[in-house]
Design a protein around this motif. Structure first.
Motif, PDB file in Angstrom:
ATOM      1  N   MET A  28      -0.297 -92.745 -10.411  1.00  0.00           N
ATOM      2  CA  MET A  28      -1.552 -93.222  -9.837  1.00  0.00           C
ATOM      3  C   MET A  28      -1.887 -92.467  -8.551  1.00  0.00           C
ATOM      4  N   LEU A  29      -0.898 -92.275  -7.702  1.00  0.00           N
ATOM      5  CA  LEU A  29      -1.137 -91.536  -6.462  1.00  0.00           C
ATOM      6  C   LEU A  29      -1.549 -90.101  -6.759  1.00  0.00           C
ATOM      7  N   GLU A  30      -0.967 -89.508  -7.787  1.00  0.00           N
ATOM      8  CA  GLU A  30      -1.346 -88.142  -8.147  1.00  0.00           C
ATOM      9  C   GLU A  30      -2.780 -88.111  -8.655  1.00  0.00           C
ATOM     10  N   ARG A  31      -3.166 -89.094  -9.439  1.00  0.00           N
ATOM     11  CA  ARG A  31      -4.547 -89.174  -9.918  1.00  0.00           C
ATOM     12  C   ARG A  31      -5.508 -89.370  -8.746  1.00  0.00           C
ATOM     13  N   TYR A  32      -5.072 -90.064  -7.718  1.00  0.00           N
ATOM     14  CA  TYR A  32      -5.915 -90.300  -6.550  1.00  0.00           C
ATOM     15  C   TYR A  32      -6.334 -88.982  -5.918  1.00  0.00           C
ATOM     16  N   ASN A  33      -5.426 -88.029  -5.935  1.00  0.00           N
ATOM     17  CA  ASN A  33      -5.700 -86.711  -5.350  1.00  0.00           C
ATOM     18  C   ASN A  33      -6.289 -85.734  -6.360  1.00  0.00           C
ATOM     19  N   GLY A  34      -6.068 -85.986  -7.632  1.00  0.00           N
ATOM     20  CA  GLY A  34      -6.555 -85.086  -8.673  1.00  0.00           C
ATOM     21  C   GLY A  34      -5.420 -84.531  -9.514  1.00  0.00           C
ATOM     22  N   LEU A  35      -5.715 -84.237 -10.789  1.00  0.00           N
ATOM     23  CA  LEU A  35      -4.687 -83.829 -11.743  1.00  0.00           C
ATOM     24  C   LEU A  35      -4.608 -82.322 -11.938  1.00  0.00           C
ATOM     25  N   GLY A  36      -5.151 -81.570 -11.000  1.00  0.00           N
ATOM     26  CA  GLY A  36      -5.106 -80.115 -11.111  1.00  0.00           C
ATOM     27  C   GLY A  36      -3.704 -79.557 -11.158  1.00  0.00           C
ATOM     28  N   TYR A  37      -2.796 -80.128 -10.376  1.00  0.00           N
ATOM     29  CA  TYR A  37      -1.411 -79.639 -10.369  1.00  0.00           C
ATOM     30  C   TYR A  37      -0.723 -79.954 -11.700  1.00  0.00           C
ATOM     31  N   ALA A  38      -0.945 -81.171 -12.197  1.00  0.00           N
ATOM     32  CA  ALA A  38      -0.341 -81.558 -13.472  1.00  0.00           C
ATOM     33  C   ALA A  38      -0.837 -80.653 -14.594  1.00  0.00           C
ATOM     34  N   SER A  39      -2.117 -80.258 -14.551  1.00  0.00           N
ATOM     35  CA  SER A  39      -2.653 -79.385 -15.599  1.00  0.00           C
ATOM     36  C   SER A  39      -2.000 -78.008 -15.575  1.00  0.00           C
ATOM     37  N   LYS A  40      -1.452 -77.615 -14.425  1.00  0.00           N
ATOM     38  CA  LYS A  40      -0.738 -76.343 -14.298  1.00  0.00           C
ATOM     39  C   LYS A  40       0.762 -76.508 -14.517  1.00  0.00           C
ATOM     40  N   GLY A  41       1.193 -77.762 -14.750  1.00  0.00           N
ATOM     41  CA  GLY A  41       2.625 -78.006 -14.904  1.00  0.00           C
ATOM     42  C   GLY A  41       3.393 -77.893 -13.604  1.00  0.00           C
ATOM     43  N   ARG A  42       2.697 -78.102 -12.478  1.00  0.00           N
ATOM     44  CA  ARG A  42       3.327 -77.974 -11.163  1.00  0.00           C
ATOM     45  C   ARG A  42       3.413 -79.339 -10.492  1.00  0.00           C
ATOM     46  N   GLN A  78      11.565 -81.158  -4.635  1.00  0.00           N
ATOM     47  CA  GLN A  78      10.814 -81.073  -5.884  1.00  0.00           C
ATOM     48  C   GLN A  78       9.573 -80.179  -5.749  1.00  0.00           C
ATOM     49  N   TYR A  79       9.274 -79.770  -4.529  1.00  0.00           N
ATOM     50  CA  TYR A  79       8.091 -78.948  -4.271  1.00  0.00           C
ATOM     51  C   TYR A  79       8.486 -77.742  -3.434  1.00  0.00           C
ATOM     52  N   VAL A  80       7.971 -76.575  -3.824  1.00  0.00           N
ATOM     53  CA  VAL A  80       8.231 -75.350  -3.069  1.00  0.00           C
ATOM     54  C   VAL A  80       6.948 -74.817  -2.451  1.00  0.00           C
ATOM     55  N   SER A  81       5.932 -74.567  -3.273  1.00  0.00           N
ATOM     56  CA  SER A  81       4.674 -74.022  -2.773  1.00  0.00           C
ATOM     57  C   SER A  81       3.583 -74.248  -3.800  1.00  0.00           C
ATOM     58  N   GLY A  82       2.352 -73.919  -3.394  1.00  0.00           N
ATOM     59  CA  GLY A  82       1.190 -74.071  -4.256  1.00  0.00           C
ATOM     60  C   GLY A  82       0.296 -75.181  -3.743  1.00  0.00           C
ATOM     61  N   LYS A  83      -0.977 -74.859  -3.536  1.00  0.00           N
ATOM     62  CA  LYS A  83      -1.902 -75.853  -2.992  1.00  0.00           C
ATOM     63  C   LYS A  83      -3.338 -75.455  -3.316  1.00  0.00           C
ATOM     64  N   TYR A  84      -4.159 -76.450  -3.632  1.00  0.00           N
ATOM     65  CA  TYR A  84      -5.592 -76.227  -3.724  1.00  0.00           C
ATOM     66  C   TYR A  84      -6.124 -76.178  -2.298  1.00  0.00           C
ATOM     67  N   VAL A  85      -6.558 -75.012  -1.888  1.00  0.00           N
ATOM     68  CA  VAL A  85      -7.011 -74.826  -0.506  1.00  0.00           C
ATOM     69  C   VAL A  85      -8.455 -75.294  -0.320  1.00  0.00           C
ATOM     70  N   ARG A  86      -9.190 -75.379  -1.412  1.00  0.00           N
ATOM     71  CA  ARG A  86     -10.511 -76.011  -1.443  1.00  0.00           C
ATOM     72  C   ARG A  86     -10.809 -76.353  -2.895  1.00  0.00           C
ATOM     73  N   ASP A  87     -11.891 -77.043  -3.132  1.00  0.00           N
ATOM     74  CA  ASP A  87     -12.187 -77.503  -4.489  1.00  0.00           C
ATOM     75  C   ASP A  87     -12.159 -76.352  -5.489  1.00  0.00           C
ATOM     76  N   GLY A  88     -11.269 -76.473  -6.478  1.00  0.00           N
ATOM     77  CA  GLY A  88     -11.193 -75.491  -7.553  1.00  0.00           C
ATOM     78  C   GLY A  88     -10.488 -74.197  -7.216  1.00  0.00           C
ATOM     79  N   VAL A  89      -9.980 -74.069  -5.980  1.00  0.00           N
ATOM     80  CA  VAL A  89      -9.322 -72.820  -5.575  1.00  0.00           C
ATOM     81  C   VAL A  89      -7.846 -73.107  -5.297  1.00  0.00           C
ATOM     82  N   TYR A  90      -6.987 -72.571  -6.155  1.00  0.00           N
ATOM     83  CA  TYR A  90      -5.540 -72.807  -6.057  1.00  0.00           C
ATOM     84  C   TYR A  90      -4.843 -71.554  -5.555  1.00  0.00           C
ATOM     85  N   ASP A  91      -4.016 -71.710  -4.539  1.00  0.00           N
ATOM     86  CA  ASP A  91      -3.231 -70.591  -4.014  1.00  0.00           C
ATOM     87  C   ASP A  91      -1.750 -70.914  -4.215  1.00  0.00           C
ATOM     88  N   PRO A  92      -1.048 -70.168  -5.077  1.00  0.00           N
ATOM     89  CA  PRO A  92       0.355 -70.477  -5.374  1.00  0.00           C
ATOM     90  C   PRO A  92       1.301 -70.245  -4.213  1.00  0.00           C
TER      91      PRO A  92
END
Length: 237
Positions: A122-136, A147-161
């Motif tokens: 639920m908390l992940e859905r609160y922020n958005g499922l973009g990471y789950a769609s990438k398997g991250r 459990q986390y090393v790197s990777g972040k959506y720096v703005r809407d729709g823009v992911y920087d690994p």
């Protein structure tokens, strides 16, 4: 489309395996402080969302700023401009929080699974499922753990690994909050046992010494010397 059941299972396993890599204590202590807890509990009563979940959303969305809405961190006393946009103005932080949980996606107040896996999903859905769609693993949940090393959506729709989320994730916050406040419980989350303090053992009284006598002379005494002489004579017979 993300399989929410698979996401629930994945997050439950990550929880079981997670180790903290940052210090969460100072922030967690603020979130469980009596005055803050009372406000979160007031919203929990109205929405059915556990108060600790409300607390970690508040931290992630506005660094626990009471002037920021639970929905996206915008000031609750004016109309919000970030997603979800167009909410408010509200009369209080509590009113804005109830609106965010009841009327805004992912409609946390409708959630029925508050096991640890369901809570984290639920908390992940609160922020958005973009990471789950990438398997991250989502940094919203797992930043500050192994459990986390790197990777972040720096703005809407823009992911920087290569970007590392500097905020503390919800999972590490909940782990630390549960240590500080044992009333926080989620099904499937291992109970945090209090430290075992060994009971003090009663002091053992020293063994009583047998008083010296003719048959038990004190070591080094004349009686002991005589006893040794007699023993030698008897052995020589």
């Amino acid at each position: 489309m993300t399989d929410l059941n698979a996401l629930t299972r994945a997050n439950a396993k990550r929880w079981a395996d997670a180790r903290l890599t940052r210090n969460f204590t100072a922030v967690a202590r603020r979130l469980v402080a009596p005055a803050a807890k009372a406000r979160y509990q007031a919203v929990a009563v109205k929405t059915g969302v556990p108060w600790a979940v409300i607390a970690v959303i508040h931290q992630r969305e506005s660094s626990q700023d009471w002037t920021g809405s639970l929905a996206q961190g915008d000031p609750w006393d004016r109309v919000s401009v970030h997603v979800p946009a167009g909410r408010g103005p509200f009369c209080s932080w509590e009113e804005a929080a109830i609106d965010a949980l009841v009327n805004c996606a992912p409609y946390a107040a409708r959630n029925k699974d508050w096991s640890i896996g369901g809570t984290l999903a639920m908390l992940e859905r609160y922020n958005g499922l973009g990471y789950a769609s990438k398997g991250r693993p989502s940094p919203y949940i797992w930043a500050g753990t192994d459990q986390y090393v790197s990777g972040k959506y720096v703005r809407d729709g823009v992911y920087d690994p290569n970007v590392v989320d500097s905020q503390l994730g919800c999972a590490g916050l909940l782990i630390t909050m549960m240590k500080l406040d044992p009333t926080i419980k989620f099904a499937g989350a291992a109970a945090i046992a209090p430290p075992v303090v060994p009971k003090p053992q009663p002091a053992q009284a020293p063994a009583a010494k047998t008083p010296a006598s003719i048959t038990n002379p004190a070591k080094g005494s004349i009686g002991a010397v005589i006893a040794n002489i007699l023993t030698a004579i008897l052995k020589g017979k």
